[in-house]
Design an enzyme around this catalytic site. Structure first.
Site, PDB file in Angstrom:
ATOM      1  N   HIS A 169      14.252   1.945  13.409  1.00 45.92           N
ATOM      2  CA  HIS A 169      13.106   1.049  13.257  1.00 45.92           C
ATOM      3  C   HIS A 169      13.087  -0.058  14.303  1.00 45.92           C
ATOM      4  O   HIS A 169      12.334  -1.008  14.157  1.00 45.92           O
ATOM      5  CB  HIS A 169      13.144   0.360  11.884  1.00 45.92           C
ATOM      6  CG  HIS A 169      12.850   1.247  10.735  1.00 45.92           C
ATOM      7  ND1 HIS A 169      13.744   1.479   9.732  1.00 45.92           N
ATOM      8  CD2 HIS A 169      11.758   1.946  10.417  1.00 45.92           C
ATOM      9  CE1 HIS A 169      13.219   2.291   8.838  1.00 45.92           C
ATOM     10  NE2 HIS A 169      12.010   2.602   9.229  1.00 45.92           N
TER      11      HIS A 169
ATOM     12  N   GLU B 104       1.125  10.320  10.769  1.00 43.74           N
ATOM     13  CA  GLU B 104       0.838   9.608  12.017  1.00 43.74           C
ATOM     14  C   GLU B 104       0.106  10.492  13.013  1.00 43.74           C
ATOM     15  O   GLU B 104      -0.896  10.082  13.577  1.00 43.74           O
ATOM     16  CB  GLU B 104       2.130   9.060  12.634  1.00 43.74           C
ATOM     17  CG  GLU B 104       2.614   7.765  12.010  1.00 43.74           C
ATOM     18  CD  GLU B 104       3.342   7.991  10.694  1.00 43.74           C
ATOM     19  OE1 GLU B 104       3.629   9.154  10.381  1.00 43.74           O
ATOM     20  OE2 GLU B 104       3.604   7.012   9.985  1.00 43.74           O
TER      21      GLU B 104
END
Lengths: 463, 381
Positions: free
Chosen positions: B180, B111
């Site tokens: 998440h 990322e």
């Protein structure tokens, strides 16, 4: 002494060791530069580089780039061929007790059967999520078998085999998957995010690669403990991750700091060819992950991950190496093929041919390879195979059914552990909730939770 | 050399853009001035019943990207699984086939790496769309988003624009536990230099994403996984490839006179249901304002509505402390205090790491019933 402590205490102990020295002495970077410059200065007429950044490089007048493509790929160590025969008798591995061999085989088969059952369970909506490790059982079980049971482990999420080998029972697995009262994670994690303080395996964390620098840190703590208690068992930290995770910045930071701080960590990369849908060709262009270890000055080896005996032997020697000179990191790249889908949320046939997967399954697989080896030694036959498979299936299904009916953690568990101690607000909320449930008896079914309504009472002494 | 850098078309565009785009939102006046100025650049579209068609949010996002890529060769998409796999949530479906692997690019799993790469591409003049599989994973890359993308234009003395769009699902999904399931609206909403939008419907999704791609500033588009599969009507205007929505303009989803409910993203739909319940049960007319844009924020719309209703409620799914709800209430207290007939309230996610257990997860976030109950309590009905 230290080895008998639980994980949490271990961290605290590490802190108390590290703190005083770590904060007091803070040289400015400048002073450090000067020190290096003084000790290594360029001598006149020398044929070598004596710059601080590279201390053993010869001068050359040939302008030539080092081209990775021209270098040979790092070799892959194996003991068994695909037919389960020892490739080179002259370099046969040390004898492994029959009991141990059978244990490794049993553990691999067990994990593969549980994977099939739980994958289906997810499809039936009984659990929300699952991840299988088909094709990679050998890496997890083989490496775990060569570690000390006291070595802390940081795993990713496709290493069910290490939990199995270290002594997770079917009931332990099911407790986590079905979030029952016996789940050490108290039902707060997604399925397969196992963890066990008793077995010294840190709880699996979803974000990718975060465990790698943490393993370096734990390795440093272990190193301090090893130095402090030289008569205790000397330990290493094992850290697992996939080749996809090795693209994260965390991986690079972790390997570099483990190398510079000389942390006794065995990094084990499962290179299974895919990161969800991304094939290795799109993940990196170097010689796998192994070549990176070399770049960081870390002793590195590549091993055939489908050969459990090779994985075991490599891990055993890596562990010894990691303990030399008060500790140093080692990198193992174990090659395999991800036979499974990434997770229950993935359909891998959208990006790879089914026939390719079937081919891999048939051609090479850690389980069949060890089975052939065992059969060759006369330690295994079809009858035992059938018995093992049906027993394992029975055992798993029994634990499965029991866990499905098992109670969930006490209701208080939904408030606990956000902080070490419950906040006043939480205590208030808990009491209010209990009042509500008591007042409207019959409106709230608390029978599915351990302790029932009493589960909403504060415990006098916290676990 | 310096001249060439100064004459970059993107830098020009940035300087000539609307006050709301170019000026920091330091005073309310500059903000109130924005609508008139934006109107000249973006014409607000209203739905007409004729020629409208149903479209999922997923398809709307896909269409927005496809149209912008068609229009501007500088636009490209990069992220994990975006190309061959058509996106982890299939938002980039078909884009690889249509635009090729030079413009729809699968990234290795890194990322901070691929986010940095897209920021660099934007600083060099391209208009990347950086897709995060979810914004939860963007935490690995938040330094690139905040310290580089959001600040470089300012710190370079205005010569270095960063025309980039960060997008992906934000907020909780279903059964994916604490790591998440977070809402980052407040995180990005607090950063000067970023623009932040949170679409609710398909029209929002298309109009805001297209505007984000065109906008010369870094824009964070916070989508919602649970909305991707929902269908909404798309007006004829919205079907056009010129359809963009202005930033800093909220949409009144439902007119009302008794209570102002200010909300965003998935909560808009829940508030609309709650508003219907309020109408049925108590005959109360709640006005539901879909923020659309978190930064800049349409304070004017809120103040106008509160003047009319006298009651204010903020509904969002982030954690309560220092959140979007907190900001909305603070702004209301600052600019519309005298029109309030009761203390304003906020309905937010619970202050817990999101539980995995389904029932607890349900209880951790606003539901239609909860919103209606709080509204009834606020109105004392």
């Amino acid at each position: 002494m230290a080895s008998r402590l639980g994980l949490r205490r271990l961290e605290i102990a590490a802190k108390s060791i590290l703190h005083p020295t770590a904060v007091r002495w803070q040289p400015s970077p400048c002073i450090r530069c000067q020190r290096r410059w003084q000790s290594i200065s360029q001598k006149i007429g020398s044929d070598r580089v004596h710059f601080p950044g590279a201390v053993n490089s010869q001068f050359t007048t040939q302008l030539a780039f080092t081209r990775p493509a021209d270098l040979p790929g790092m070799p892959t160590y194996r003991i068994l061929d695909q037919e389960g025969r020892i490739v080179d008798q002259a370099h046969a591995p040390p004898d492994i007790e029959t009991k141990e061999l059978l244990r490794m085989y049993r553990d691999m088969v067990f994990v593969s059967i549980m994977d099939i059952i739980m994958f289906d369970a997810q499809r039936q909506g009984r659990v929300s999520f699952y991840m299988v490790s088909a094709g990679e059982e050998g890496i997890a079980v083989g490496s775990a078998s060569a570690l000390s049971p006291n070595d802390p482990i940081f795993a990713q999420y496709r290493e069910t085999g290490i939990f199995q080998y270290r002594g997770f029972t079917p009931a332990d697995f099911m407790a986590q998957l079905f979030a029952t009262k016996d789940d050490p994670g108290r039902g707060r994690n997604m399925p397969v995010h196992y963890g066990s303080a008793k077995l010294r395996i840190h709880t699996i964390s979803s974000p990718l690669a975060t465990q790698i620098p943490q393993a370096s840190g734990a390795g440093y703590a272990v190193k301090m403990q090893n130095l402090r208690n030289p008569t205790d068992e000397q330990r290493v930290v094992a850290c697992y991750f996939g080749e996809g995770a090795a693209s994260e910045g965390d991986f690079h930071a972790a390997l570099n700091i483990a190398a510079t701080r000389a942390c006794p960590v065995v990094f084990i990369c499962r290179n299974n060819g895919f990161a969800i849908s991304t094939p290795t060709l799109e993940q990196y262009r170097g010689d796998g992950i192994a070549s990176r270890g070399v770049g960081y000055g870390i002793d590195t080896i590549r091993v055939d991950g489908n050969d459990i005996l090779a994985v075991r032997e490599v891990t055993r020697q890596a562990r010894e190496l990691a303990l030399q000179d008060n500790g140093r990191p080692v990198l193992i790249e174990a090659m395999s093929y991800r036979v499974s889908h990434h997770s229950t949320s993935d359909d891998s046939f959208a990006y790879r041919a089914k026939v390719e997967v079937e081919d891999w399954k048939r051609r090479d697989n850690p389980i069949t390879r060890l089975r052939k080896y065992l059969q060759g030694k006369g330690l295994w036959d079809d009858e035992r195979e059938a018995a093992l498979r049906s027993d394992a299936r029975k055992e798993i299904l029994e634990a499965y059914r029991k866990a499905e009916r098992e109670k969930h953690p006490p209701l208080r568990a939904m408030m606990e552990d956000v902080y070490e101690e419950m906040t006043e607000e939480q205590v208030g909320q808990l009491e209010k909730m209990r009042g509500l449930v008591e007042r409207y008896e019959g409106e709230y079914d608390v029978s599915r939770y351990e302790e029932g309504i009493a589960g909403l009472r504060l415990k006098e002494v916290k676990r | 050399m310096v001249g060439a850098r100064l004459l970059r078309p993107a830098a020009q565009l940035l300087r000539s853009s609307t006050p709301s785009a170019a000026l920091p939102r330091s005073t309310l006046q500059s903000h109130f001035a924005a609508p008139a100025a934006t109107a000249s650049r973006w014409r607000r579209s209203y739905a007409t019943p004729a020629g409208s068609k149903e479209m999922t949010v997923r398809d709307a996002l896909n269409e927005a990207m496809a149209e912008e890529m068609e229009k501007n060769p500088k636009v490209f998409v990069l992220g994990e699984e975006v190309a061959q796999y058509n996106g982890a949530y299939k938002v980039t479906k078909g884009l690889l086939d249509r635009f090729g692997d030079k413009r729809v690019i699968d990234s290795p799993i890194t990322e901070s790496g691929f986010c940095g790469l897209t920021v660099g591409a934007a600083l060099a003049g391209l208009h990347p769309i950086c897709e995060f599989m979810t914004f939860n994973f963007a935490m690995q890359a938040i330094d690139q988003i905040i310290n580089s993308a959001a600040k470089t234009h300012y710190m370079s003395g205005g010569i270095q624009p960063c025309n980039i769009t960060f997008r992906g699902p934000n907020g909780f999904a279903a059964g994916v536990a604490a790591q998440h399931s977070q809402d980052y609206s407040a995180w990005y909403g607090s950063i000067p230099g970023l623009k932040v939008v949170a679409p609710y419907s398909s029209e929002d999704a298309k109009g805001l994403l297209k505007a984000a791609i065109r906008d010369p500033n870094p824009v964070v588009v916070l989508e919602n996984e649970l909305l991707y599969g929902l269908s909404f009507p798309m007006s004829q205007e919205a079907q056009s490839d010129d359809f963009v929505l202005p930033f800093g303009k909220a949409k009144i989803e439902r007119q009302g006179k008794d209570l102002t409910i200010v909300t965003l993203s998935r909560c808009v739909g829940q508030c609309l249901v709650a508003a219907d319940q309020l109408k049925q049960k108590y005959g109360v007319e709640a006005e539901v304002i879909n923020l659309r844009s978190i930064k800049p924020l349409d304070v004017e719309a809120i103040v106008k509505s509160v003047k009319k209703t006298g009651h204010m409620m903020a509904v969002e799914s982030g954690f309560p402390s220092f959140g979007v709800g907190a900001e909305l209430l603070a702004l209301t207290a600052e600019y519309a205090f005298d029109y309030l007939e009761a203390p304003p309230v906020r309905v937010t996610g619970a202050e817990v790491p999101t539980p995995y257990a389904q029932k607890l997860e349900e209880m951790s976030f606003p539901t239609e019933g909860l919103i209606a109950n709080y509204a009834a309590k606020l109105l004392r009905v």
